[in-house]
Write a protein that holds these residues in place. Structure first.
Motif, PDB file in Angstrom:
ATOM      1  N   GLY A  45       0.812  -1.207   0.000  1.00 32.65           N
ATOM      2  CA  GLY A  45       0.000   0.000   0.000  1.00 32.65           C
ATOM      3  C   GLY A  45       0.846   1.257   0.000  1.00 32.65           C
ATOM      4  O   GLY A  45       0.309   2.370   0.003  1.00 32.65           O
ATOM      5  N   ARG A  46       2.163   1.101  -0.017  1.00 28.21           N
ATOM      6  CA  ARG A  46       3.095   2.235  -0.073  1.00 28.21           C
ATOM      7  C   ARG A  46       3.842   2.167  -1.407  1.00 28.21           C
ATOM      8  O   ARG A  46       4.866   1.500  -1.507  1.00 28.21           O
ATOM      9  N   PRO A  47       3.337   2.832  -2.426  1.00 26.89           N
ATOM     10  CA  PRO A  47       3.912   2.684  -3.767  1.00 26.89           C
ATOM     11  C   PRO A  47       5.337   3.217  -3.851  1.00 26.89           C
ATOM     12  O   PRO A  47       5.634   4.318  -3.380  1.00 26.89           O
ATOM     13  N   TYR A  48       6.196   2.406  -4.465  1.00 28.70           N
ATOM     14  CA  TYR A  48       7.578   2.833  -4.671  1.00 28.70           C
ATOM     15  C   TYR A  48       8.180   1.935  -5.743  1.00 28.70           C
ATOM     16  O   TYR A  48       7.938   0.726  -5.756  1.00 28.70           O
ATOM     17  N   LEU A  49       8.952   2.521  -6.641  1.00 25.63           N
ATOM     18  CA  LEU A  49       9.647   1.744  -7.659  1.00 25.63           C
ATOM     19  C   LEU A  49      11.140   2.012  -7.594  1.00 25.63           C
ATOM     20  O   LEU A  49      11.566   3.165  -7.607  1.00 25.63           O
ATOM     21  N   VAL A  50      11.918   0.942  -7.519  1.00 26.07           N
ATOM     22  CA  VAL A  50      13.360   1.000  -7.762  1.00 26.07           C
ATOM     23  C   VAL A  50      13.588   0.285  -9.088  1.00 26.07           C
ATOM     24  O   VAL A  50      13.231  -0.898  -9.234  1.00 26.07           O
ATOM     25  N   TRP A  51      14.136   0.996 -10.054  1.00 25.61           N
ATOM     26  CA  TRP A  51      14.292   0.474 -11.414  1.00 25.61           C
ATOM     27  C   TRP A  51      15.767   0.520 -11.790  1.00 25.61           C
ATOM     28  O   TRP A  51      16.381   1.594 -11.819  1.00 25.61           O
ATOM     29  N   LYS A  52      16.332  -0.635 -12.072  1.00 21.28           N
ATOM     30  CA  LYS A  52      17.722  -0.713 -12.505  1.00 21.28           C
ATOM     31  C   LYS A  52      17.807  -1.615 -13.741  1.00 21.28           C
ATOM     32  O   LYS A  52      18.237  -2.761 -13.680  1.00 21.28           O
ATOM     33  N   ALA A  53      17.314  -1.084 -14.824  1.00 20.17           N
ATOM     34  CA  ALA A  53      17.383  -1.758 -16.119  1.00 20.17           C
ATOM     35  C   ALA A  53      17.560  -0.684 -17.174  1.00 20.17           C
ATOM     36  O   ALA A  53      17.026   0.413 -17.037  1.00 20.17           O
ATOM     37  N   ALA A  54      18.308  -1.002 -18.191  1.00 17.52           N
ATOM     38  CA  ALA A  54      18.594  -0.016 -19.237  1.00 17.52           C
ATOM     39  C   ALA A  54      18.551  -0.685 -20.599  1.00 17.52           C
ATOM     40  O   ALA A  54      18.741  -1.907 -20.724  1.00 17.52           O
ATOM     41  N   PHE A  55      18.304   0.129 -21.615  1.00 16.62           N
ATOM     42  CA  PHE A  55      18.170  -0.372 -22.977  1.00 16.62           C
ATOM     43  C   PHE A  55      19.128   0.383 -23.895  1.00 16.62           C
ATOM     44  O   PHE A  55      19.372   1.573 -23.713  1.00 16.62           O
ATOM     45  N   SER A  56      19.634  -0.328 -24.883  1.00 10.44           N
ATOM     46  CA  SER A  56      20.624   0.266 -25.790  1.00 10.44           C
ATOM     47  C   SER A  56      20.021   0.683 -27.119  1.00 10.44           C
ATOM     48  O   SER A  56      20.749   1.130 -28.004  1.00 10.44           O
ATOM     49  N   GLN A  57      18.711   0.534 -27.269  1.00 10.55           N
ATOM     50  CA  GLN A  57      18.053   0.984 -28.496  1.00 10.55           C
ATOM     51  C   GLN A  57      16.807   1.769 -28.134  1.00 10.55           C
ATOM     52  O   GLN A  57      16.220   1.564 -27.065  1.00 10.55           O
ATOM     53  N   PRO A  58      16.385   2.688 -29.002  1.00 13.16           N
ATOM     54  CA  PRO A  58      15.302   3.604 -28.651  1.00 13.16           C
ATOM     55  C   PRO A  58      13.918   2.973 -28.666  1.00 13.16           C
ATOM     56  O   PRO A  58      13.001   3.498 -28.032  1.00 13.16           O
ATOM     57  N   ARG A  59      13.729   1.863 -29.372  1.00 11.21           N
ATOM     58  CA  ARG A  59      12.412   1.235 -29.385  1.00 11.21           C
ATOM     59  C   ARG A  59      12.530  -0.254 -29.644  1.00 11.21           C
ATOM     60  O   ARG A  59      13.514  -0.744 -30.195  1.00 11.21           O
ATOM     61  N   LEU A  60      11.494  -0.954 -29.195  1.00  7.21           N
ATOM     62  CA  LEU A  60      11.323  -2.378 -29.479  1.00  7.21           C
ATOM     63  C   LEU A  60      10.018  -2.509 -30.253  1.00  7.21           C
ATOM     64  O   LEU A  60       8.964  -2.122 -29.746  1.00  7.21           O
ATOM     65  N   GLY A  61      10.108  -3.030 -31.477  1.00  8.23           N
ATOM     66  CA  GLY A  61       8.968  -2.891 -32.366  1.00  8.23           C
ATOM     67  C   GLY A  61       8.730  -1.403 -32.538  1.00  8.23           C
ATOM     68  O   GLY A  61       9.648  -0.645 -32.866  1.00  8.23           O
TER      69      GLY A  61
END
Length: 198
Positions: A111-127
């Motif tokens: 009930g306490r929203p929080y995001l830790v995000w550790k992912a990265a992409f090497s291209q600007p789009r997928l499809g």
């Protein structure tokens, strides 16, 4: 059955979502963004949450509103279906491999929203999907579902594999967390007696 429907309409999107937390992973998904559809299908299949999503968005502008609002509506539906959270396992944590990629996903239906995000992409789009919107989808979902959510790709090089391991990891962790613990089926898994802010 823990089911919910959300109907969300703004000047930017019109969305209908239905979930069944005690389903079998069946889905019907149409967002207008092919790669997002593919990821939501993975989310349903591997969480065993039945998911129906129909989105009509302003894709003539860009993909931002469709991405964000779909995540908000799905998160709201999951939260609504959870009800008072009585009996849920609450926590989920998995390692999600896909070929050369490995992602760790851990979550708490706090009930306490929080995001830790550790992912990265090497291209600007997928499809046709802009990769910068992927983190935003996870952020919006965590906010509306009320999750503390940690997503970390430990290693990987293929962009498709990275994002798919994130969604499959979310699915499996969510499956663990929403399951009813038969030893505590009548109690809320918190010493506070409730799950929410604070």
């Amino acid at each position: 059955m823990r089911i919910a429907e959300i109907h969300r309409k703004t000047a930017e999107t019109s969305i209908d979502v239905a979930v069944n937390l005690d389903g079998s992973g069946t889905y019907t998904v149409s967002t207008g963004i092919g790669f997002l559809d593919h990821m939501l299908e993975q989310l349903s299949r591997h969480s065993l949450i039945d998911l129906n999503v129909a989105v009509v968005g302003d894709l003539h502008v860009d993909q931002h509103h469709t991405t964000e609002d779909s995540a908000i509506a799905i998160g709201e539906a999951v939260s609504k279906a959870l009800g008072d959270r009585k009996g849920i396992s609450r926590f989920g944590s998995v390692y999600s491999p896909m070929d050369e990629t490995l992602t760790r996903v851990s979550l708490d239906i706090s009930g306490r929203p929080y995001l830790v995000w550790k992912a990265a992409f090497s291209q600007p789009r997928l499809g046709e999907w802009d990769t910068e919107l992927i983190e935003h989808w996870f952020h919006s979902f965590a906010q509306s579902a009320g999750l503390t959510l940690h997503v970390e790709t430990l290693y990987g090089s293929n962009n498709h594999h990275i994002v798919e391991s994130c969604y499959k990891g979310l699915a499996r962790a969510l499956r663990q967390a929403v399951e009813i613990d038969p030893r505590k089926a009548d109690s809320i898994p918190s010493t506070k007696g409730m799950l929410g802010a604070g």
